[in-house]
Design a protein around this motif. Structure first.
Motif, PDB file in Angstrom:
ATOM      1  N   GLU A 233       0.827  -1.204   0.000  1.00  0.00           N
ATOM      2  CA  GLU A 233       0.000   0.000   0.000  1.00  0.00           C
ATOM      3  C   GLU A 233       0.865   1.259   0.000  1.00  0.00           C
ATOM      4  O   GLU A 233       0.579   2.221  -0.721  1.00  0.00           O
ATOM      5  CB  GLU A 233      -0.922  -0.012   1.215  1.00  0.00           C
ATOM      6  CG  GLU A 233      -1.837   1.180   1.335  1.00  0.00           C
ATOM      7  CD  GLU A 233      -2.842   1.266   0.197  1.00  0.00           C
ATOM      8  OE1 GLU A 233      -3.317   2.388  -0.082  1.00  0.00           O
ATOM      9  OE2 GLU A 233      -3.140   0.229  -0.425  1.00  0.00           O
ATOM     10  N   HIS A 234       1.924   1.254   0.802  1.00  0.00           N
ATOM     11  CA  HIS A 234       2.828   2.415   0.824  1.00  0.00           C
ATOM     12  C   HIS A 234       3.464   2.639  -0.545  1.00  0.00           C
ATOM     13  O   HIS A 234       3.621   3.780  -0.988  1.00  0.00           O
ATOM     14  CB  HIS A 234       3.908   2.196   1.880  1.00  0.00           C
ATOM     15  CG  HIS A 234       3.421   2.391   3.286  1.00  0.00           C
ATOM     16  ND1 HIS A 234       2.650   3.456   3.667  1.00  0.00           N
ATOM     17  CD2 HIS A 234       3.617   1.644   4.418  1.00  0.00           C
ATOM     18  CE1 HIS A 234       2.373   3.381   4.948  1.00  0.00           C
ATOM     19  NE2 HIS A 234       2.946   2.274   5.432  1.00  0.00           N
ATOM     20  N   LEU A 235       3.842   1.532  -1.222  1.00  0.00           N
ATOM     21  CA  LEU A 235       4.496   1.670  -2.522  1.00  0.00           C
ATOM     22  C   LEU A 235       3.523   2.270  -3.539  1.00  0.00           C
ATOM     23  O   LEU A 235       3.905   3.147  -4.326  1.00  0.00           O
ATOM     24  CB  LEU A 235       4.992   0.301  -2.990  1.00  0.00           C
ATOM     25  CG  LEU A 235       5.950   0.301  -4.188  1.00  0.00           C
ATOM     26  CD1 LEU A 235       6.931  -0.861  -4.098  1.00  0.00           C
ATOM     27  CD2 LEU A 235       5.197   0.231  -5.501  1.00  0.00           C
ATOM     28  N   ARG A 236       2.285   1.763  -3.539  1.00  0.00           N
ATOM     29  CA  ARG A 236       1.295   2.312  -4.483  1.00  0.00           C
ATOM     30  C   ARG A 236       1.074   3.807  -4.234  1.00  0.00           C
ATOM     31  O   ARG A 236       0.940   4.591  -5.181  1.00  0.00           O
ATOM     32  CB  ARG A 236      -0.031   1.567  -4.330  1.00  0.00           C
ATOM     33  CG  ARG A 236      -0.030   0.149  -4.857  1.00  0.00           C
ATOM     34  CD  ARG A 236      -1.450  -0.372  -4.955  1.00  0.00           C
ATOM     35  NE  ARG A 236      -1.492  -1.767  -5.329  1.00  0.00           N
ATOM     36  CZ  ARG A 236      -1.602  -2.776  -4.469  1.00  0.00           C
ATOM     37  NH1 ARG A 236      -1.670  -2.523  -3.171  1.00  0.00           N
ATOM     38  NH2 ARG A 236      -1.645  -4.011  -4.891  1.00  0.00           N
ATOM     39  N   ARG A 237       1.021   4.212  -2.998  1.00  0.00           N
ATOM     40  CA  ARG A 237       0.766   5.613  -2.679  1.00  0.00           C
ATOM     41  C   ARG A 237       1.972   6.499  -2.983  1.00  0.00           C
ATOM     42  O   ARG A 237       1.827   7.721  -3.088  1.00  0.00           O
ATOM     43  CB  ARG A 237       0.369   5.747  -1.211  1.00  0.00           C
ATOM     44  CG  ARG A 237      -0.950   5.037  -0.896  1.00  0.00           C
ATOM     45  CD  ARG A 237      -1.341   5.142   0.550  1.00  0.00           C
ATOM     46  NE  ARG A 237      -1.565   6.524   0.926  1.00  0.00           N
ATOM     47  CZ  ARG A 237      -1.125   7.078   2.047  1.00  0.00           C
ATOM     48  NH1 ARG A 237      -0.408   6.365   2.889  1.00  0.00           N
ATOM     49  NH2 ARG A 237      -1.376   8.337   2.309  1.00  0.00           N
ATOM     50  N   ALA A 238       3.134   5.904  -3.104  1.00  0.00           N
ATOM     51  CA  ALA A 238       4.335   6.678  -3.439  1.00  0.00           C
ATOM     52  C   ALA A 238       4.510   6.858  -4.941  1.00  0.00           C
ATOM     53  O   ALA A 238       5.249   7.753  -5.376  1.00  0.00           O
ATOM     54  CB  ALA A 238       5.578   6.003  -2.862  1.00  0.00           C
ATOM     55  N   LEU A 239       3.825   6.033  -5.756  1.00  0.00           N
ATOM     56  CA  LEU A 239       4.018   6.093  -7.202  1.00  0.00           C
ATOM     57  C   LEU A 239       3.641   7.453  -7.812  1.00  0.00           C
ATOM     58  O   LEU A 239       4.351   7.934  -8.705  1.00  0.00           O
ATOM     59  CB  LEU A 239       3.210   4.971  -7.878  1.00  0.00           C
ATOM     60  CG  LEU A 239       3.698   3.547  -7.603  1.00  0.00           C
ATOM     61  CD1 LEU A 239       2.783   2.534  -8.278  1.00  0.00           C
ATOM     62  CD2 LEU A 239       5.135   3.362  -8.075  1.00  0.00           C
ATOM     63  N   PRO A 240       2.529   8.091  -7.414  1.00  0.00           N
ATOM     64  CA  PRO A 240       2.203   9.392  -8.039  1.00  0.00           C
ATOM     65  C   PRO A 240       3.286  10.446  -7.883  1.00  0.00           C
ATOM     66  O   PRO A 240       3.372  11.375  -8.706  1.00  0.00           O
ATOM     67  CB  PRO A 240       0.913   9.811  -7.310  1.00  0.00           C
ATOM     68  CG  PRO A 240       0.299   8.537  -6.847  1.00  0.00           C
ATOM     69  CD  PRO A 240       1.451   7.663  -6.499  1.00  0.00           C
ATOM     70  N   TYR A 241       4.110  10.334  -6.861  1.00  0.00           N
ATOM     71  CA  TYR A 241       5.156  11.346  -6.650  1.00  0.00           C
ATOM     72  C   TYR A 241       6.266  11.245  -7.679  1.00  0.00           C
ATOM     73  O   TYR A 241       7.114  12.139  -7.769  1.00  0.00           O
ATOM     74  CB  TYR A 241       5.731  11.211  -5.240  1.00  0.00           C
ATOM     75  CG  TYR A 241       4.736  11.578  -4.166  1.00  0.00           C
ATOM     76  CD1 TYR A 241       4.452  12.900  -3.870  1.00  0.00           C
ATOM     77  CD2 TYR A 241       4.065  10.596  -3.458  1.00  0.00           C
ATOM     78  CE1 TYR A 241       3.529  13.240  -2.899  1.00  0.00           C
ATOM     79  CE2 TYR A 241       3.141  10.920  -2.476  1.00  0.00           C
ATOM     80  CZ  TYR A 241       2.876  12.241  -2.206  1.00  0.00           C
ATOM     81  OH  TYR A 241       1.950  12.568  -1.249  1.00  0.00           O
ATOM     82  N   LEU A 242       6.272  10.159  -8.473  1.00  0.00           N
ATOM     83  CA  LEU A 242       7.262  10.043  -9.537  1.00  0.00           C
ATOM     84  C   LEU A 242       7.005  11.054 -10.651  1.00  0.00           C
ATOM     85  O   LEU A 242       7.901  11.312 -11.463  1.00  0.00           O
ATOM     86  CB  LEU A 242       7.239   8.620 -10.107  1.00  0.00           C
ATOM     87  CG  LEU A 242       7.654   7.512  -9.138  1.00  0.00           C
ATOM     88  CD1 LEU A 242       7.469   6.152  -9.790  1.00  0.00           C
ATOM     89  CD2 LEU A 242       9.103   7.691  -8.695  1.00  0.00           C
ATOM     90  N   GLU A 243       5.795  11.593 -10.703  1.00  0.00           N
ATOM     91  CA  GLU A 243       5.456  12.585 -11.711  1.00  0.00           C
ATOM     92  C   GLU A 243       5.536  14.014 -11.182  1.00  0.00           C
ATOM     93  O   GLU A 243       5.159  14.962 -11.876  1.00  0.00           O
ATOM     94  CB  GLU A 243       4.035  12.315 -12.225  1.00  0.00           C
ATOM     95  CG  GLU A 243       3.875  10.951 -12.872  1.00  0.00           C
ATOM     96  CD  GLU A 243       2.461  10.700 -13.348  1.00  0.00           C
ATOM     97  OE1 GLU A 243       1.634  11.632 -13.210  1.00  0.00           O
ATOM     98  OE2 GLU A 243       2.180   9.611 -13.858  1.00  0.00           O
ATOM     99  N   ASN A 244       6.009  14.175  -9.958  1.00  0.00           N
ATOM    100  CA  ASN A 244       6.134  15.507  -9.388  1.00  0.00           C
ATOM    101  C   ASN A 244       7.176  16.319 -10.159  1.00  0.00           C
ATOM    102  O   ASN A 244       8.232  15.792 -10.521  1.00  0.00           O
ATOM    103  CB  ASN A 244       6.531  15.390  -7.910  1.00  0.00           C
ATOM    104  CG  ASN A 244       6.391  16.708  -7.177  1.00  0.00           C
ATOM    105  OD1 ASN A 244       7.195  17.620  -7.330  1.00  0.00           O
ATOM    106  ND2 ASN A 244       5.344  16.815  -6.378  1.00  0.00           N
ATOM    107  N   PRO A 245       6.916  17.613 -10.429  1.00  0.00           N
ATOM    108  CA  PRO A 245       7.880  18.412 -11.205  1.00  0.00           C
ATOM    109  C   PRO A 245       9.184  18.685 -10.468  1.00  0.00           C
ATOM    110  O   PRO A 245      10.183  19.044 -11.111  1.00  0.00           O
ATOM    111  CB  PRO A 245       7.120  19.712 -11.476  1.00  0.00           C
ATOM    112  CG  PRO A 245       6.077  19.785 -10.411  1.00  0.00           C
ATOM    113  CD  PRO A 245       5.699  18.376 -10.106  1.00  0.00           C
ATOM    114  N   GLN A 246       9.216  18.518  -9.153  1.00  0.00           N
ATOM    115  CA  GLN A 246      10.428  18.794  -8.385  1.00  0.00           C
ATOM    116  C   GLN A 246      11.285  17.524  -8.307  1.00  0.00           C
ATOM    117  O   GLN A 246      10.826  16.469  -7.875  1.00  0.00           O
ATOM    118  CB  GLN A 246      10.070  19.272  -6.978  1.00  0.00           C
ATOM    119  CG  GLN A 246       9.285  20.573  -6.954  1.00  0.00           C
ATOM    120  CD  GLN A 246       9.044  21.068  -5.553  1.00  0.00           C
ATOM    121  OE1 GLN A 246       9.897  20.906  -4.673  1.00  0.00           O
ATOM    122  NE2 GLN A 246       7.880  21.679  -5.330  1.00  0.00           N
TER     123      GLN A 246
END
Length: 730
Positions: free
Chosen positions: A619-632
């Motif tokens: 669950e933690h890994l899935r929730r961390a995936l969207p941050y791979l598209e963060n512009p920073q």
């Protein structure tokens, strides 16, 4: 004939008493003085002489000669100057003088009027009754239907009213005013007493005067302009007629109201605006305009909005006539703006007019989509110079907005919000809160935004802040709005409310609010992001005991996003995230995590979090995936490192292959992957290959998804470096 009439004057001169003992001393000749009547015989002589004059002048074709009229008038005045000793005959003589008011010669009429004015008090009630009867009697037939001459009003009755302070009845006002308007429109020179009579009539019957004049002269011709300027010269009279004018202006495009004569002809609202424009130009109207300034400003705003939004053929036709009459070359909406400028200048607000022009506010108010911005600008400029006027206008607007469905509530609300902080809301706080709560649910984004701005002002008061807790559920709903500014102001409202020490977060509000805040941690707007993180800390700290248990699940979910946002490039967001993360760990009583955050050892926080929640690694890994598209880049790097650690904790779990495949797909979307990204991809790729080739693979769907991912993404090598085209996949 005139000579024979002059002989009748001799009966008016009575002999003086002589003293027998001495002869009178000769002195320069003086005008002969009248003496009191010696006996009843003298009075009878005078009476019969007057009867002769009366009977002769009853013939319509007989006029008094120019040489006779002045002397007759003088003799009558001097004769009745000596009637004070015989009050019983005063009323009778005055009644006999009334017919002279209808004499076609002005000199005779003026002599009769002077006499009546001077002796009416001595006559008592008898003459008052006669005067009323005189007004009631008129010509039995109308000479010309087009002249609208009344059955009960004559020119003579108007002149008598001028000198006797007689106020006509309400049903006499329309016809009498039409006669006055006709007299002023004629080439004859206007009598000053006529204007005085107009003022008295306007003070006694303001509604009748206003509506009648608007109907008989809607374009405000020269005669009507003279009447309106006369009314404008008396501030008390202006105060009485302004409410009716404002009432007419509020009903766009036409106003309908009965007058005392039963006339219900529609009156154009623009006709009343034209009258206001005429009256404003009279300097003496300042006090009355100041008294009704809030109502006039609001009404002019309505007219600007109405004339801009809705064009009417009948209004255009009427306005063309007004343009011809007054040489105007502007449309109705611009004329309303011009009237507002004139009103502000009359109120000594010239600086407001200049600032509005400098900031293009007068042009903005003429556009339907930007009118509320212009009205807000007007309020801001006015509050700098005339705060009392702003407050009075806001109070008036508050009364209009307290009921639902007002057509132009958006510009009204814009003005009210700008002045709200200067109002004394001790008596109307409940209605203000109710109104703001209603606009929070509006489908219009601008109305919601203005309502939130108003709430931001209101919560500065502690008592109002406590009452605002009833709006918490509605404010939570607003947090899901797409408009970042609306969300930001909602967060500000919550923040300012919770700044008061004696206010806690209710158990029913805390879970919904906390869940909405966690979703805002990743908002694109940095201000929203910062406020949501800070507010989440306050919610955790100030929630009542009954609300702590349901809040723990949401606090657990907040640990990962708060940890990743500690790596933000925006230092304020990073510091707020670290502070809130420390608070959340303490709320959950996770001592190790709290200590790591306190010491700033964030590199160990992720590993410790996964170690304590190993079962939640997927669950933690899935929730961390969207941050791979963060512009920073710093945020992406923190997410990749955490995903790598989470992947190691997935070994042996049933969903391992599916989660790794999702991670590979997310990381492969990076156009310029970092070395850490490529390294994690290589590790996940190798582990996925092992799981795919394992005989115990139970998830064929994940295998197919993995094959598609490998085809779309670049080939991987076990070392983490990009492989060549011939190397294939390990």
């Amino acid at each position: 004939m005139a000579g024979r009439f002059l002989n009748l004057f001799k009966v008016f001169r009575w002999k003086k008493k002589r003293r027998p003992e001495a002869a009178p001393v000769q002195q320069p000749e003086k005008p002969k003085q009248f003496q009191p009547l010696k006996d009843a015989a003298d009075a009878e002589v005078v009476r019969m002489s007057l009867c002769v004059f009366m009977n002769v002048l009853q013939h319509k074709d007989i006029l008094v000669a120019s040489t006779t009229a002045p002397r007759l008038a003088e003799e009558l005045v001097q004769l009745f100057d000596h009637l004070a000793e015989d009050r019983s005959q005063a009323a009778e003589h005055l009644r006999r003088a009334l017919p002279y008011l209808e004499n076609p010669q002005e000199s005779v009429r003026e002599a009769a009027i002077r006499f009546i004015e001077k002796k009416k008090d001595a006559a008592g009630g008898g003459f008052s009754n006669s005067l009323k009867k005189f007004f009631a009697c008129g010509k039995t037939e109308k000479e010309d239907p087009n002249k609208y001459r009344p059955l009960d009003c004559t020119t003579a009755s108007i002149e008598c009213a001028e000198w006797t302070n007689y106020i006509p009845k309400a049903d006499q006002v329309p016809e009498m005013l039409r006669i006055m308007h006709q007299r002023l429109a004629s080439p004859q020179t206007a009598n000053v007493r006529l204007f005085m009579n107009i003022l008295r009539m306007a003070e006694e019957h303001p509604a009748g005067v206003v509506l009648t004049l608007l109907r008989c002269a809607p374009t405000c011709d020269r005669a009507a302009t003279m009447i309106w300027r006369t009314i404008g010269s008396s501030s008390p009279t202006v105060e009485k007629v302004l409410p009716t004018l404002i009432c007419v202006m509020e009903d766009w495009p036409v106003h309908s109201m009965f007058t005392s004569d039963g006339d219900d002809t529609n009156v154009f609202a623009l006709a009343a605006t034209l009258v206001i424009w005429v009256i404003i130009q009279v300097p003496k109207c300042h006090e009355a305009m100041h008294k009704y300034a809030p109502h006039l400003l609001v009404t002019l705003i309505v007219q600007i909005c109405e004339s801009t939004a809705h064009a009417s053929e009948e209004v255009d036709t009427f306005w063309k006539k007004c343009q011809e009459e007054h040489h105007l070359n502007i449309n109705p909406s611009r004329f309303a703006v011009q009237t507002m400028k004139a009103l502000l200048c009359r109120l000594r607000c010239e600086n407001v007019v200049m600032q509005m022009a400098r900031k293009h506010g007068w042009d903005t108010v003429l556009c339907a989509h930007t009118q509320h911005y212009a009205v807000g600008l007007l309020a801001r400029e006015m509050r700098r110079d005339v705060i009392p006027l702003c407050c009075r206008t806001a109070i008036h607007l508050l009364g209009l907005l307290s009921t639902e469905g007002h057509r132009w509530d958006l510009p009204f609300l814009a003005f009210l919000v700008e002045v709200l902080e200067y109002l004394d809301l001790r008596e109307c706080s409940e209605s203000v809160l109710e109104m703001m709560a209603r606009y929070l649910q509006s489908e219009c984004r601008e109305r919601r935004r203005l309502a939130l701005r108003g709430l931001v002002v209101l919560i500065r008061d502690r008592l109002l802040a406590r009452r605002m807790c009833i709006l918490s559920q509605r404010l939570v709903d607003v947090l899901g709005d797409e408009d970042a500014e609306v969300v930001r102001m909602s967060l500000c409202v919550f923040m300012n409310v919770l700044q008061h020490k004696d206010i806690l977060v209710a158990s029913t509000t805390a879970p919904r609010l906390a869940e909405a805040l966690v979703q805002l941690f990743d908002h694109d707007n940095s201000n929203v992001q910062l406020l949501s993180i800070q507010l989440f800390e306050k919610v955790i700290d100030l929630v009542v005991d009954e609300g702590k248990k349901p809040l723990k699940r949401i606090a657990n979910h907040s640990l990962l996003p708060l940890f990743i946002h500690c790596h933000e490039e925006n230092q304020r967001v990073a510091n707020a995230s670290q502070k809130t993360l420390h608070c959340a760990a303490g709320f959950l009583k996770r001592t190790k995590l709290k200590q790591l955050v306190k010491k700033g050892q964030l590199s160990k926080f992720g590993k410790c979090l996964l170690a304590e929640d190993r079962s939640q690694a997927a669950e933690h890994l899935r929730r961390a995936l969207p941050y791979l598209e963060n512009p920073q880049e710093s945020v992406r790097e923190a997410a990749i490192r955490f995903i790598g650690m989470a992947g190691q904790c997935l070994k042996g779990q049933p969903a391992e292959l599916r989660v790794l495949t999702q991670a590979l797909e997310a990381m492969s979307k990076d156009d310029s992957p970092s070395s850490s990204n490529l390294e994690v991809q290589a590790i996940f790729g190798q582990r996925s290959s092992e799981l795919r080739s394992s005989p115990g693979l139970r998830d064929p769907g994940s295998q197919e998804q993995y094959q598609e991912t490998v085809k779309r993404g670049p080939p991987f090598s076990v070392t983490g470096a990009p492989a060549t085209a011939d190397a294939g996949c390990s």
